[in-house]
Design a protein around this motif. Structure first.
Motif, short mmCIF file in Angstrom:
data_model
loop_
_atom_site.label_atom_id
_atom_site.label_comp_id
_atom_site.label_asym_id
_atom_site.label_seq_id
_atom_site.Cartn_x
_atom_site.Cartn_y
_atom_site.Cartn_z
N UNK A 34 0.81 -1.21 0.00
CA UNK A 34 0.00 0.00 0.00
C UNK A 34 0.84 1.26 0.00
N UNK A 35 0.23 2.37 -0.40
CA UNK A 35 0.94 3.63 -0.43
C UNK A 35 2.16 3.57 -1.33
N UNK A 36 3.27 4.10 -0.85
CA UNK A 36 4.50 4.13 -1.64
C UNK A 36 5.04 2.74 -1.91
N UNK A 37 4.63 1.75 -1.10
CA UNK A 37 5.14 0.39 -1.30
C UNK A 37 4.41 -0.33 -2.43
N UNK A 38 3.18 0.09 -2.72
CA UNK A 38 2.42 -0.56 -3.77
C UNK A 38 2.14 -2.02 -3.43
N UNK A 39 1.98 -2.80 -4.49
CA UNK A 39 1.77 -4.24 -4.32
C UNK A 39 0.35 -4.65 -4.03
N UNK A 40 -0.54 -3.67 -3.80
CA UNK A 40 -1.91 -4.01 -3.42
C UNK A 40 -2.88 -4.00 -4.59
N UNK A 41 -2.34 -3.87 -5.81
CA UNK A 41 -3.20 -3.96 -7.00
C UNK A 41 -2.78 -5.11 -7.90
N UNK A 42 -1.87 -5.93 -7.43
CA UNK A 42 -1.43 -7.07 -8.23
C UNK A 42 -2.52 -8.14 -8.25
N UNK A 43 -2.52 -8.99 -9.25
CA UNK A 43 -3.51 -10.07 -9.27
C UNK A 43 -3.44 -10.94 -8.02
N UNK A 44 -2.24 -11.19 -7.53
CA UNK A 44 -2.07 -12.03 -6.34
C UNK A 44 -2.74 -11.37 -5.12
N UNK A 45 -2.50 -10.07 -4.98
CA UNK A 45 -3.09 -9.37 -3.83
C UNK A 45 -4.61 -9.28 -3.97
N UNK A 46 -5.09 -8.98 -5.17
CA UNK A 46 -6.52 -8.83 -5.38
C UNK A 46 -7.27 -10.15 -5.18
N UNK A 47 -6.57 -11.25 -5.32
CA UNK A 47 -7.20 -12.54 -4.99
C UNK A 47 -7.44 -12.64 -3.48
N UNK A 48 -6.58 -12.01 -2.69
CA UNK A 48 -6.78 -12.00 -1.24
C UNK A 48 -7.83 -10.97 -0.83
N UNK A 49 -7.73 -9.78 -1.39
CA UNK A 49 -8.68 -8.71 -1.09
C UNK A 49 -9.06 -8.01 -2.38
N UNK A 50 -10.24 -8.30 -2.92
CA UNK A 50 -10.63 -7.70 -4.20
C UNK A 50 -10.79 -6.20 -4.14
N UNK A 51 -10.85 -5.63 -2.92
CA UNK A 51 -10.92 -4.18 -2.78
C UNK A 51 -9.56 -3.52 -2.99
N UNK A 52 -8.49 -4.30 -2.91
CA UNK A 52 -7.15 -3.75 -3.10
C UNK A 52 -6.69 -2.86 -1.97
N UNK A 53 -7.25 -3.05 -0.78
CA UNK A 53 -6.89 -2.20 0.36
C UNK A 53 -6.11 -3.00 1.39
N UNK A 54 -5.55 -2.25 2.35
CA UNK A 54 -4.81 -2.86 3.45
C UNK A 54 -5.55 -2.57 4.74
N UNK A 55 -5.38 -3.46 5.74
CA UNK A 55 -4.56 -4.67 5.77
C UNK A 55 -5.31 -5.90 5.29
N UNK A 56 -4.52 -6.93 5.06
CA UNK A 56 -5.01 -8.29 4.85
C UNK A 56 -4.17 -9.20 5.74
#
Length: 207
Positions: A34-56
């Motif tokens: 999230x934020x400057x780190x990114x990584x929360x819009x990848x297909x792998x992340x969206x499979x965990x949380x389709x909202x693309x938000x943190x935390x998971x």
């Protein structure tokens, strides 16, 4: 480690989850996202949380998102009788304050935070700040009245409710502007920040 937490620690929602895990003395791995780190819009992340938000979190294969739900889950699993009160009415009281934090306090204070912390000074809207202050201060007054004669939100015992509301109050008190005096809230907040579990969580700069 069976518990993994995705999210940057500057996020208030991630702070709640990490604070909870530390209160429960749970070993965990935190993955920046999230934020400057990114990584929360990848297909792998969206499979965990389709909202693309943190935390998971991933707790031994159980994936869960929404910070208050995560706090409740960890408290119920590992903190029965402490963070998760055994008494039904006390637990409902903690739940009530967690919902109040999410539906009343956080929305009210959001614009003041965004303008004062995440907006360049020359681009800030004083109108938005004042509107946010006007919405937030009566809520702090409600909290101040409630905390009169109480050590914690639900009486004399620290619960999951204190984590949720305490995270927001920490952020509010950290905004660079005057605050109306709230002696009971201030006393309660001082008690919270002495807890060992907040070190490295609430002790970070507000960004």
């Amino acid at each position: 480690m069976s518990l993994r937490i995705w999210g940057r620690l500057s996020s208030i929602n991630v702070q709640k989850v990490v604070w909870t895990a530390r209160e429960l003395a749970l070993p965990f791995e935190r993955i920046e996202a999230g934020g400057a780190f990114g990584g929360n819009r990848t297909p792998e992340y969206l499979r965990m949380n389709p909202n693309g938000k943190i935390p998971v979190i991933d707790d031994d294969g159980f994936v869960l998102w929404e910070s208050n739900a995560i706090v409740r889950y960890l408290a119920a699993k590992h903190g029965a009788g402490t963070l998760w009160p055994n008494d039904l009415r006390q637990r409902a009281d903690a739940d009530r304050w967690m919902d109040w934090h999410a539906t009343e306090l956080m929305p009210a204070m959001r614009n003041a935070f965004m303008q004062l912390i995440r907006t360049a000074p020359e681009q800030r809207s004083q109108t938005l700040i004042e509107e946010s202050n006007t919405a937030t201060e009566p809520l702090l007054a409600i909290l101040d009245v409630h905390l009169a004669g109480r050590d914690f939100l639900c009486g004399n015992h620290f619960t999951m409710g204190d984590i949720a509301v305490g995270s927001s109050v920490h952020r509010w008190f950290g905004l660079p502007q005057p605050h109306a005096p709230r002696p009971n809230v201030e006393r309660w907040y001082r008690r919270l920040v002495t807890r060992p579990a907040v070190a490295g969580v609430l002790t970070l700069p507000i960004t």
